[in-house]
Write a protein that holds these residues in place. Sequence first.
Motif, short mmCIF file in Angstrom:
data_model
loop_
_atom_site.label_atom_id
_atom_site.label_comp_id
_atom_site.label_asym_id
_atom_site.label_seq_id
_atom_site.Cartn_x
_atom_site.Cartn_y
_atom_site.Cartn_z
N LEU A 1 0.95 -1.49 -0.08
CA LEU A 1 0.07 0.10 0.34
C LEU A 1 1.04 1.44 -0.63
N SER A 2 0.64 2.45 -1.12
CA SER A 2 1.00 3.62 -0.95
C SER A 2 -0.21 4.95 -0.90
N ILE A 3 0.12 5.77 0.31
CA ILE A 3 -1.31 6.73 0.25
C ILE A 3 -0.19 8.35 -0.17
N GLU A 4 -1.15 8.64 -1.13
CA GLU A 4 -0.66 9.66 -1.70
C GLU A 4 -1.84 10.72 -0.69
N VAL A 5 -1.55 11.94 -0.13
CA VAL A 5 -2.45 13.25 0.06
C VAL A 5 -2.24 14.64 -0.53
N PHE A 6 -3.27 14.84 -0.92
CA PHE A 6 -3.11 16.26 -1.75
C PHE A 6 -3.84 17.56 -0.69
N ALA A 7 -3.58 18.28 -0.25
CA ALA A 7 -3.69 18.96 0.64
C ALA A 7 -3.72 20.68 -0.53
N ILE A 8 -5.21 21.39 -0.14
CA ILE A 8 -5.87 22.13 -0.79
C ILE A 8 -5.84 23.58 0.01
N THR A 9 -5.05 24.22 -1.22
CA THR A 9 -5.69 25.75 -0.75
C THR A 9 -6.11 26.97 -1.67
N LYS A 10 -6.27 27.79 -1.70
CA LYS A 10 -6.40 28.37 -2.09
C LYS A 10 -5.84 28.75 -3.98
N LYS A 11 -4.65 28.31 -3.72
CA LYS A 11 -3.62 28.64 -4.39
C LYS A 11 -2.11 27.83 -5.24
N LYS A 12 -2.83 26.77 -4.33
CA LYS A 12 -2.09 25.19 -4.55
C LYS A 12 -1.69 24.51 -3.50
N ILE A 13 -1.56 22.74 -4.43
CA ILE A 13 -2.14 21.41 -3.69
C ILE A 13 -0.54 20.93 -3.46
N LYS A 14 -0.53 21.26 -1.81
CA LYS A 14 0.62 20.91 -1.22
C LYS A 14 0.83 18.84 -1.22
N ARG A 15 1.94 18.21 -1.45
CA ARG A 15 1.75 16.92 -1.37
C ARG A 15 3.01 16.33 -0.97
N ALA A 16 2.09 14.81 -0.21
CA ALA A 16 3.08 14.02 0.54
C ALA A 16 2.93 12.06 -0.09
#
Length: 336
Positions: free
Chosen positions: A107-122
């Motif tokens: 398993l791998s988990i991809e996470v996307f943090a949504i803000t008004k101007k960008k998407i941070k990922r881990a």
Amino acid sequence: MARLFHYRVVNDAFGDPCVFVRLLRERRALLFDVGDIRKIPFNEILKVSDIFVTHTHIDHFIGFDQVIRAVLRRAEPLRVYGPDNIIDCVYGKLRGYTWNLVSDYPLSIEVFAITKKKIKRARFCAKNKFKIEKLPTLPRQQWIIEDPLFKVKAEVLSHGIPVIAYSIEEDFHINIKKVELEKKGFVVGPWLGQLKKLIKLYYDYDPQKMLKPKQFSVKINTSKGEFLVEELFDILNISKGEKISYVMDVAPVEENIKKIIDFVKGSDVLFCEAYFLSKDMERAIERNHLTAALAGKIAKEAEVKELIILHISPKYINNPEEVYREVELSRFQGLR
């Protein structure tokens, strides 16, 4: 006519808000919020490819542990979308367990943090004992997902903290005309599913319900041999795709209301909270929740076809009909 999105509300309107969406003829499902998910069978959790978290209050996120337990042995990645703090919250969940025996799991988990101007990922991988791997940040685009089957939009709203509303859309929907299929001597088979996927990948839909190649024509092997996809259009029924929107835990302020109306405009289905009655507006403002009247107003002004109310305050558990009545009065006032 068969639909792509088959949704199920997991809990009643007084339980944790959660919507399970199965994709027709795909071994794949989507989950909107992940609070109490005990009613979702284990084998259905296994199909969840994407989780859309509005925010990480306990009633929207406590079920994440149950998802991880179900999908741990799965090779397909799990994608999680949420507000600015979602990466830290997923990391915190994973760090709450001992993973010394997990390295052989895929398993791998991809996470996307949504803000008004960008998407941070881990990314978190079992083979690395779920250590955090920071990925390059992406600029915000119109869509946070552009899949051959559907697209997803996100809107940052306020609940005293950032919350995310989501809408999922299918550009166009394809059904097979079985009478035409048989008349032309074709046999039903897996090639029909492949035909639909090729059309989604390589063709655009215009307002005249026509399909046009994006770059070049494509061929497909059918039960009668090889054909250009365009030669098979007369066995297809092409229609506009569905739009489903999901809005939970939003402060009852004008800025939010305007954003939501524009965001959910024309939805076939809108899942929306109606936490308080208008008579309790002071409490709604204090707790940053919509009222039933505001939910009705949003549905009316956004010309939503179907409104499904979730997330009603437990204080109304003995008279829920009052909440639904306020929603309907607000939604249909002046339309009859």
